[in-house]
Design a protein around this motif. Structure first.
Motif, PDB file in Angstrom:
ATOM      1  N   GLY A 143     -16.098 -21.248 -18.207  1.00 50.92           N
ATOM      2  CA  GLY A 143     -14.939 -21.508 -17.366  1.00 50.92           C
ATOM      3  C   GLY A 143     -15.252 -21.772 -15.904  1.00 50.92           C
ATOM      4  O   GLY A 143     -14.417 -22.282 -15.175  1.00 50.92           O
ATOM      5  N   ARG A 177      -4.551 -18.903 -10.198  1.00 51.18           N
ATOM      6  CA  ARG A 177      -4.019 -19.682 -11.311  1.00 51.18           C
ATOM      7  C   ARG A 177      -4.468 -19.154 -12.657  1.00 51.18           C
ATOM      8  O   ARG A 177      -3.794 -19.297 -13.659  1.00 51.18           O
ATOM      9  CB  ARG A 177      -4.548 -21.114 -11.241  1.00 51.18           C
ATOM     10  CG  ARG A 177      -3.702 -22.027 -10.473  1.00 51.18           C
ATOM     11  CD  ARG A 177      -4.158 -23.425 -10.820  1.00 51.18           C
ATOM     12  NE  ARG A 177      -3.715 -24.341  -9.796  1.00 51.18           N
ATOM     13  CZ  ARG A 177      -3.823 -25.650  -9.907  1.00 51.18           C
ATOM     14  NH1 ARG A 177      -4.359 -26.186 -10.971  1.00 51.18           N
ATOM     15  NH2 ARG A 177      -3.394 -26.420  -8.954  1.00 51.18           N
ATOM     16  N   GLU A 178      -5.664 -18.611 -12.677  1.00 50.85           N
ATOM     17  CA  GLU A 178      -6.241 -18.231 -13.961  1.00 50.85           C
ATOM     18  C   GLU A 178      -6.041 -16.764 -14.299  1.00 50.85           C
ATOM     19  O   GLU A 178      -6.364 -16.338 -15.401  1.00 50.85           O
ATOM     20  CB  GLU A 178      -7.735 -18.580 -13.986  1.00 50.85           C
ATOM     21  CG  GLU A 178      -8.017 -20.073 -13.925  1.00 50.85           C
ATOM     22  CD  GLU A 178      -7.460 -20.827 -15.120  1.00 50.85           C
ATOM     23  OE1 GLU A 178      -7.298 -20.216 -16.194  1.00 50.85           O
ATOM     24  OE2 GLU A 178      -7.163 -22.030 -14.992  1.00 50.85           O
ATOM     25  N   SER A 179      -5.544 -15.989 -13.359  1.00 47.15           N
ATOM     26  CA  SER A 179      -5.266 -14.583 -13.657  1.00 47.15           C
ATOM     27  C   SER A 179      -4.304 -14.522 -14.836  1.00 47.15           C
ATOM     28  O   SER A 179      -3.345 -15.278 -14.903  1.00 47.15           O
ATOM     29  CB  SER A 179      -4.622 -13.935 -12.433  1.00 47.15           C
ATOM     30  OG  SER A 179      -3.946 -12.750 -12.815  1.00 47.15           O
ATOM     31  N   CYS A 180      -4.587 -13.616 -15.763  1.00 41.50           N
ATOM     32  CA  CYS A 180      -3.698 -13.522 -16.916  1.00 41.50           C
ATOM     33  C   CYS A 180      -2.372 -12.929 -16.498  1.00 41.50           C
ATOM     34  O   CYS A 180      -1.364 -13.123 -17.163  1.00 41.50           O
ATOM     35  CB  CYS A 180      -4.337 -12.707 -18.030  1.00 41.50           C
ATOM     36  SG  CYS A 180      -4.199 -10.930 -17.813  1.00 41.50           S
ATOM     37  N   PHE A 239      -8.137 -20.829  -7.528  1.00 42.71           N
ATOM     38  CA  PHE A 239      -8.563 -20.864  -8.932  1.00 42.71           C
ATOM     39  C   PHE A 239      -8.240 -19.551  -9.634  1.00 42.71           C
ATOM     40  O   PHE A 239      -7.610 -19.539 -10.686  1.00 42.71           O
ATOM     41  CB  PHE A 239     -10.067 -21.164  -9.007  1.00 42.71           C
ATOM     42  CG  PHE A 239     -10.593 -21.197 -10.409  1.00 42.71           C
ATOM     43  CD1 PHE A 239     -10.497 -22.353 -11.170  1.00 42.71           C
ATOM     44  CD2 PHE A 239     -11.182 -20.073 -10.984  1.00 42.71           C
ATOM     45  CE1 PHE A 239     -10.965 -22.386 -12.480  1.00 42.71           C
ATOM     46  CE2 PHE A 239     -11.651 -20.098 -12.289  1.00 42.71           C
ATOM     47  CZ  PHE A 239     -11.548 -21.263 -13.040  1.00 42.71           C
ATOM     48  N   THR A 240      -8.648 -18.430  -9.062  1.00 46.19           N
ATOM     49  CA  THR A 240      -8.410 -17.159  -9.758  1.00 46.19           C
ATOM     50  C   THR A 240      -6.923 -16.840  -9.825  1.00 46.19           C
ATOM     51  O   THR A 240      -6.455 -16.294 -10.815  1.00 46.19           O
ATOM     52  CB  THR A 240      -9.135 -15.974  -9.097  1.00 46.19           C
ATOM     53  OG1 THR A 240      -9.168 -16.176  -7.701  1.00 46.19           O
ATOM     54  CG2 THR A 240     -10.534 -15.829  -9.595  1.00 46.19           C
ATOM     55  N   ARG A 287     -14.521 -24.640 -25.148  1.00 42.30           N
ATOM     56  CA  ARG A 287     -13.363 -25.214 -24.447  1.00 42.30           C
ATOM     57  C   ARG A 287     -12.971 -26.530 -25.083  1.00 42.30           C
ATOM     58  O   ARG A 287     -13.805 -27.363 -25.388  1.00 42.30           O
ATOM     59  CB  ARG A 287     -13.749 -25.532 -22.997  1.00 42.30           C
ATOM     60  CG  ARG A 287     -14.176 -24.351 -22.220  1.00 42.30           C
ATOM     61  CD  ARG A 287     -14.704 -24.783 -20.887  1.00 42.30           C
ATOM     62  NE  ARG A 287     -13.732 -25.663 -20.266  1.00 42.30           N
ATOM     63  CZ  ARG A 287     -13.648 -25.882 -18.967  1.00 42.30           C
ATOM     64  NH1 ARG A 287     -14.449 -25.327 -18.153  1.00 42.30           N
ATOM     65  NH2 ARG A 287     -12.750 -26.685 -18.463  1.00 42.30           N
ATOM     66  N   ALA A 338      -7.911 -21.383 -20.757  1.00 42.67           N
ATOM     67  CA  ALA A 338      -7.636 -20.170 -19.990  1.00 42.67           C
ATOM     68  C   ALA A 338      -8.986 -19.580 -19.633  1.00 42.67           C
ATOM     69  O   ALA A 338      -9.733 -19.163 -20.502  1.00 42.67           O
ATOM     70  CB  ALA A 338      -6.815 -19.171 -20.798  1.00 42.67           C
ATOM     71  N   PHE A 339      -9.285 -19.586 -18.334  1.00 38.32           N
ATOM     72  CA  PHE A 339     -10.577 -19.077 -17.867  1.00 38.32           C
ATOM     73  C   PHE A 339     -10.783 -17.639 -18.308  1.00 38.32           C
ATOM     74  O   PHE A 339     -11.888 -17.238 -18.679  1.00 38.32           O
ATOM     75  CB  PHE A 339     -10.615 -19.169 -16.339  1.00 38.32           C
ATOM     76  CG  PHE A 339     -11.798 -18.505 -15.698  1.00 38.32           C
ATOM     77  CD1 PHE A 339     -13.074 -18.976 -15.922  1.00 38.32           C
ATOM     78  CD2 PHE A 339     -11.626 -17.417 -14.859  1.00 38.32           C
ATOM     79  CE1 PHE A 339     -14.165 -18.366 -15.323  1.00 38.32           C
ATOM     80  CE2 PHE A 339     -12.713 -16.800 -14.257  1.00 38.32           C
ATOM     81  CZ  PHE A 339     -13.983 -17.275 -14.493  1.00 38.32           C
ATOM     82  N   TYR A 348      -1.508 -20.711 -22.488  1.00 35.72           N
ATOM     83  CA  TYR A 348      -2.670 -21.597 -22.398  1.00 35.72           C
ATOM     84  C   TYR A 348      -2.322 -22.922 -21.728  1.00 35.72           C
ATOM     85  O   TYR A 348      -1.297 -23.537 -22.032  1.00 35.72           O
ATOM     86  CB  TYR A 348      -3.242 -21.845 -23.790  1.00 35.72           C
ATOM     87  CG  TYR A 348      -3.792 -20.587 -24.411  1.00 35.72           C
ATOM     88  CD1 TYR A 348      -5.056 -20.117 -24.056  1.00 35.72           C
ATOM     89  CD2 TYR A 348      -3.050 -19.834 -25.306  1.00 35.72           C
ATOM     90  CE1 TYR A 348      -5.559 -18.948 -24.591  1.00 35.72           C
ATOM     91  CE2 TYR A 348      -3.543 -18.662 -25.853  1.00 35.72           C
ATOM     92  CZ  TYR A 348      -4.804 -18.221 -25.490  1.00 35.72           C
ATOM     93  OH  TYR A 348      -5.303 -17.062 -26.015  1.00 35.72           O
ATOM     94  N   ALA A 349      -3.216 -23.333 -20.846  1.00 35.96           N
ATOM     95  CA  ALA A 349      -2.953 -24.517 -20.029  1.00 35.96           C
ATOM     96  C   ALA A 349      -2.848 -25.792 -20.858  1.00 35.96           C
ATOM     97  O   ALA A 349      -2.212 -26.754 -20.460  1.00 35.96           O
ATOM     98  CB  ALA A 349      -4.060 -24.670 -18.988  1.00 35.96           C
TER      99      ALA A 349
END
Ligand SMILES: Cc1cc2nc3c(=O)[nH]c(=O)nc-3n(C[C@H](O)[C@H](O)[C@H](O)COP(=O)(O)O)c2cc1C
Ligand code: SF4
Ligand code: SF4
Ligand code: SF4
Ligand code: FES
Ligand code: FES
Lengths: 153, 611, 345
Positions: free
Chosen positions: B198, B453-456, B450-451, B237, B281-282, A59-60
């Motif tokens: 997100g 960075r946010e990809s799990c 963005f994606t 969030r 986490a998006f 988590y960021a």
């Protein structure tokens, strides 16, 4: 550290589902997540230490090193992006002499990016310690820190 | 609201707060207190009123007078002139951009005119921190009447009649989810409200939580009763501290008044709600990742085929998971009837849609429109068009999962199916307008960044495919694209969409694929000519000072952070292209009456002579 | 149990309820490319390589799709090849390319998938570029971890969790930064890893490899001599020496699993320090003697110390039966209850 951790733990039952709220509170307490604290959390919740680390690193929000005294967050949400957030970020990086994610040497500022803080009408926006500054230009960002520095001393 | 009192509503949505609306409220309260007006005038905070662009807003009800751009210094005028003397403060009114004449009532402002406020009906009217305000507008009546029924079947029937579709982006019929959860076996069930929001350009859910939190709680309680759950979670969030705060206040008040907790309103039904702070986490907006996150795990979506969340969800129990707006619609639908709701909107998409309208439009803000309205109407009528006389280029909806639609799609009706067909999607409600200065390759790059960075990171297509697309797009925006890149992007993009494990990856390529579909010429200009038609990509532009326009004021030279500009006072300045870092500060510094700094892209950018 | 009849690439297959399409194909000898699935672990469906087309359903992953009566499965179609070829190229582009020096060469699942699926060379060439290299973890005395070869299939993580219940490692960070690591990203030797090597044998590529990996010339099926559990093992022999040990998946007691000693402790066999004849201490020095002489001496000394002046300490390397005999002997023959056991190795 032990007492401060116990203080946090005392409000929890010790079930593994409490991991994220506990990490949040511990970070609130120390400004970051010291390894020792994460190991205590693992023992308190009886979950593997690897899992605490796995979750914390996912988590960021969580950080493994201390923050600067002030948090600067440049919004890189879509609206801010199309209005030049990149250039604002470049400008701030230049003024502070750090890249995104870093803390200035004097420990004054930690520079971060965030996605949309809900002030798109003011785009591009940055926040310094949760106070929003909008309609920025790279020059405006320059001025912000010149000014910010004085008024903060 | 007492009948003969007047209310001073001080907007405290995020944008107005950043304009210091808290101080304005305090000043107003102080000013009113101790005068003979005290008692007849109430000053109260409200959630986002919508017209963020003009904030901070102060609204006087019942006249609906809308003061814009208010500062603490204006407080005296408002109180003395308007409240005491009944004289509207004209300078603070919104002025029609065309006629220049002031408009007093917000009902007459075009921004509000084309909107239909259902979901946002209380936002900007009631004090979100006071449950009595909510009760005053009929709040919790729907819950009360639901609790008198034997079970949730009637609620289901209304929901079915309303044809409400989930507002989280996918548009799944709400009643089907509710019915599946009701029918699922299990003595313990959960209701989860997805307030992760997100999309990096959206703030509708946040505004609702901040402006009308009880509506969400009421919707969740009704859901709990309907499906047989006793516990609800709201996943918000952590970046939304104000929403969290207002939710907590609302939950606390609802508990004390017996609208939450055990034996609600003496019905024997118990339901309580807990706020869970997402940790950034998006991907946790995805339902299985979200429930894992509440369980204290990494938010890794579960691969299909798998049981539905309504059967195996949070803590492996049947779980009803809906978006904030979906829940907030429920009390209204029950109060007005499902059929009433179904009369609004289009064939396949009922009711209204909320958008966070932003980007290159005159009026940024929070809006609500009936489904089926055209993009043109939203952008030009409500949004007031593209500012500074620039041309419209594209509108982005659906955030990182959506697409960019060009001018030719402006008459597309806004509903789930039409947007999907056009290659974009409804998403959860971000709508970003882009003008001619926006580079579409860069927009694709932005979303891929963005994606990526946010990809799990668990599945191959998304983890590595987004990275590869991003790298290629970065190369293109740097002028290092290669012939064939567009085809590769399409091939990789289609495979990523088809092969990824969850919705994040399955839509990750959309921004690339739609910009290629509608703005192919921009890609080609970058790749073939090394030119950015929007003159936006840093590596492909250069700044020149036009000798015939420069008067030698030296402002640009002072602004340049790297001392790349040389020139004496009153003589023409010159930019050293070798030193220039293309930050654009000179362009900004040059007074607009001279506009001597020119931005170019193409052959000039390479430092060559003008052909 | 209910049996389902389906076809895979036109071949009739029957499989009991609950079997996955991938398992059903595997049993029938039909190869469906896959990387993250293992029969002894729960499927997670992350590599996407096992994508197949099911009539009426479109693309699905076969490792999580249960068989159904009448199902028509195709392992080749335009859609399938698009999805898995790009996945393969993405993996190759993100992977070290010096296969020849990799311990897993010729025995690597990624190579097998690559042979089966094939690549689009121009596309692969376009996406292959200089990568940031991540440091190797060579801290464990028995095996090395090379993140530059890791395909993040998660098999090691699931092994350590589901099979070993040790949880020494997990996925850490996310997205392209994802890294298999233990707490604090510390060297593996500083985590709670027990070096059982179960993850190493399961790693489908060369990311986790034993340090000493000489290929044996023949395998000998045997039982581990370390403890009484009697795990089945395959010892690899080369030039008269044991060069490897592997769990015997056919052994019903251990089903392929070994602990750190069985798996990596075989080197003692060839150790020059190993005792090969009995030694008797005479005048402060150990003298090699024959077995008869040694046993006679033991019997003589035993008869001199019957009763409570005698005690036995038995070894964990013995079987239960042997330990039973030892205690029986101690009680009945030696006439004492002074019995103990080292209970660990
Ligand atoms: C990557 C990803 C992110 C998502 N983010 C959100 C979100 O922020 N808010 C939301 O309500 N739904 C989000 N969704 C959709 C949810 O998975 C889910 O469909 C939705 O919350 C269901 O609510 P609804 O039926 O009321 O629309 C996301 C889905 C994916 C795949
Ligand atoms: S598609 Fe992306 S976010 Fe979704 S599971 Fe795969 S890697 Fe994770
Ligand atoms: S060697 Fe055994 S204990 Fe160590 S990480 Fe691998 S499976 Fe876990
Ligand atoms: S180390 Fe091997 S088993 Fe573990 S994730 Fe990487 S490739 Fe898979
Ligand atoms: S995009 Fe920056 S505030 Fe919304
Ligand atoms: S084997 Fe099925 S997804 Fe990896």
């Amino acid at each position: 550290m032990k007492e401060r951790l116990e203080q946090v733990f005392s409000a929890h039952a010790g079930t593994s589902a409490e991991l994220i709220p506990i990490l949040q509170q511990v970070q609130e307490e120390f400004g970051y997540l010291p390894e020792e604290a994460m190991e205590s959390i693992a023992r308190f919740l009886r979950v593997p230490a690897s899992r605490v680390y796995a979750v914390a690193s996912f988590y960021a929000q969580f950080r493994f090193s201390p923050m600067g005294r002030h948090k600067v967050s440049v919004c890189t949400g879509t609206a801010c992006h199309v209005k030049g957030a990149d250039r604002v970020l470049d400008g701030v990086e230049r003024v502070l002499g750090v890249s995104e994610g870093e803390t200035t040497e004097d420990g004054e500022y930690t520079l971060e990016t965030v996605a949309c803080i809900g002030c798109c009408g003011l785009a591009p926006v940055l926040t310094i310690d949760d106070e929003a500054h909008g309609r920025l230009t790279p020059q405006g960002a320059d001025r912000l820190f010149a000014k910010g520095e004085d008024s903060r001393q | 609201m007492k009948k003969d009192t007047r209310s001073l509503l001080v907007c405290q949505g995020s944008m107005c707060i950043s304009g210091k609306s808290r101080a304005i409220q305090e000043a107003l309260e102080k000013k009113v207190a101790g005068t003979q007006m005290d008692g007849d005038v109430e000053v109260k905070l409200i959630g986002c009123h919508g017209f963020c662009q003009q904030g901070p807003l102060v609204i006087v009800e019942p006249e609906a007078t809308c003061y814009t751009g208010v500062t603490v210094e204006d407080v005296d005028d408002i109180v003395q002139s308007d409240l005491r003397d009944g004289q509207v403060v004209e300078r603070l009114l919104f002025h029609d951009p065309e006629t220049g004449s002031p408009i007093a009532s917000y009902h007459d402002i075009p921004f509000y005119g084309a909107q239909t406020k259902l979901l946002l009906r209380h936002c900007g009217l009631i004090n979100p921190e006071d449950i009595d305000d909510y009760l005053g507008v009929g709040g919790y009546e729907a819950l009360g009447s639901v609790l008198e029924r034997p079970d949730g079947r009637e609620v289901l029937a209304e929901l079915k009649a309303s044809q409400l579709r989930g507002r989280g982006g996918g548009g799944f019929p709400a009643w089907r989810k509710w019915e599946a959860c009701l029918d699922a076996d299990g003595d313990e069930k959960f209701v989860v409200c997805n307030a992760d929001e997100g999309d990096p350009g959206a703030f509708m859910d946040r505004s609702i939580l901040e402006g009308d939190p009880h509506a969400v709680l009421e919707g969740m309680s009704i859901a709990g009763f309907t499906v047989g759950a006793r516990k609800g979670y709201i996943y918000v969030r952590a970046e939304y501290p104000l929403a969290v705060e207002r939710l907590r206040v609302a939950i606390d008040q609802a508990r004390r008044r017996g609208y939450l907790g055990s034996d609600i309103l003496g019905s024997g039904f118990s339901f309580d709600v807990e706020v869970f702070l997402g940790a950034g986490a998006f991907v946790c907006g995805e339902s299985t990742a979200l429930t894992l996150s509440i369980e204290g795990k990494r938010g890794l979506p579960k691969a299909a085929p798998r049981p539905r969340t309504t059967e195996v969800g949070l803590f492996d129990k049947p779980t009803l998971l809906n978006n904030v707006k979906t829940f907030a619609f429920v009390p209204l639908i029950l109060a007005q009837g499902g059929e009433w709701f179904a009369r609004i909107g289009t064939e396949g998409s009922k009711g209204t849609a909320t958008f966070a309208l932003s980007g290159h439009v005159v009026n940024c803000g929070l809006i609500e429109v009936p489904m089926g309205i055209t993009l043109r109407k939203i952008i030009y009528e409500i949004g007031g068009g593209v500012p500074e006389g620039k041309a419209f280029k594209a509108v982005q909806t659906g955030g990182p999962s959506g697409g960019c639609l060009p001018e030719s799609f402006l008459d597309t009706p806004v509903d789930y199916d039409s947007l999907l067909q056009a290659g974009s999607m409804m998403g959860s409600g971000g709508m970003v307008v882009m003008n001619e200065d926006t580079c579409m390759v860069d927009v694709a790059r932005y979303f891929l960044q963005f994606t990526e960075r946010e990809s799990c990171g668990q599945c191959v297509h998304c983890r590595l495919g987004t990275k590869q697309m991003l790298t290629i797009l970065e190369e293109i925006t740097r002028g290092e694209g290669k012939p064939g890149d567009v085809e590769f992007l399409v091939q990789i993009g289609e495979a990523v969409n088809a092969g990824s494990l969850c919705g994040l990856g399955q839509s990750a390529a959309n921004p690339v694929l739609t910009t290629i579909r509608y703005f192919l010429d921009e890609y080609e200009a970058h790749i073939v000519e090394g030119r950015c038609p929007a003159r936006s990509c840093k590596a492909l532009i250069s700044f020149q000072i036009l000798p015939d326009k420069c008067i030698g004021c030296m402002l640009c030279a002072k602004a340049c952070p790297v001392d790349a500009i040389a020139g004496e006072r009153k003589s023409v300045h010159v930019i050293d292209q070798g030193k220039c870092i293309r930050c654009g500060m000179c362009e900004e510094a040059c007074p607009s009456r001279y506009s001597a700094v020119e931005r170019t892209s193409g052959s000039l950018a390479e430092g060559g002579e003008e052909a | 149990m209910r049996v389902h009849d389906l076809t895979i690439d036109g071949v009739a297959v029957s499989a009991p309820e609950g079997t996955t399409v991938l398992d059903a194909a595997r049993k029938k000898g039909i190869y469906i490319p896959h990387l993250c699935d293992r029969p002894d672990l729960k499927p997670v469906g992350v590599c996407r390589m096992c994508t197949v087309e099911v009539e009426g359903k479109g693309l699905v992953i076969s490792c999580k799709t249960p068989v159904r009566d009448g199902m028509v499965v195709r392992t080749e179609s335009e859609g399938v090849s698009k999805v898995r070829q790009v996945a393969l190229e993405l993996l190759i582009a993100d992977h070290d390319s010096d296969c020849l020096t990799c311990a897993k060469d010729t025995n690597c699942s990624l190579q097998r998938v690559a042979r089966h699926v094939g690549v689009d060379s121009p596309r692969l060439a376009r996406i292959r570029r200089e990568r940031d290299r991540r440091p190797l973890d060579t801290s464990n005395p028995f095996f090395d971890f090379d993140p530059n070869r890791c395909i993040l299939c998660g098999i090691c993580v699931r092994t350590c969790d589901e099979l070993q219940n040790i949880n020494a490692i997990d996925y850490t960070f996310r997205g392209t930064k994802t890294l298999i690591a233990g707490f604090g990203n510390r060297p593996r030797i500083e985590t709670n890893c027990e070096s059982c090597g179960e993850c190493v044998v399961r790693c489908p590529v060369g990311a986790l490899v034993p340090k000493d990996s000489r290929q044996p010339s023949k395998l000998v099926r045997t039982i581990c001599s370390f403890c009484g559990c009697g795990c089945g093992m395959l010892l690899g022999v080369r030039d008269g020496e044991i060069v490897s040990a592997a769990g015997d998946f056919k052994n019903p007691a251990s089903r392929g699993r070994l602990c750190v000693k069985g798996r990596y402790g075989y080197r003692y066999v060839n150790s020059p320090e190993r005792l090969t004849t009995p030694l008797v201490k005479r005048d402060g020095e150990f003298i090699p003697v024959g077995w008869d002489e040694a046993l006679d001496l033991v019997a003589e000394k035993f008869s001199e110390s019957m009763g409570d002046s005698f005690a036995t300490i038995a070894s964990a390397k013995c079987t239960n039966e042997e330990n039973y005999v030892v205690q029986k002997f101690t009680r009945v023959v030696m006439g004492t209850n002074n019995i103990d056991h080292c209970a660990r190795l």
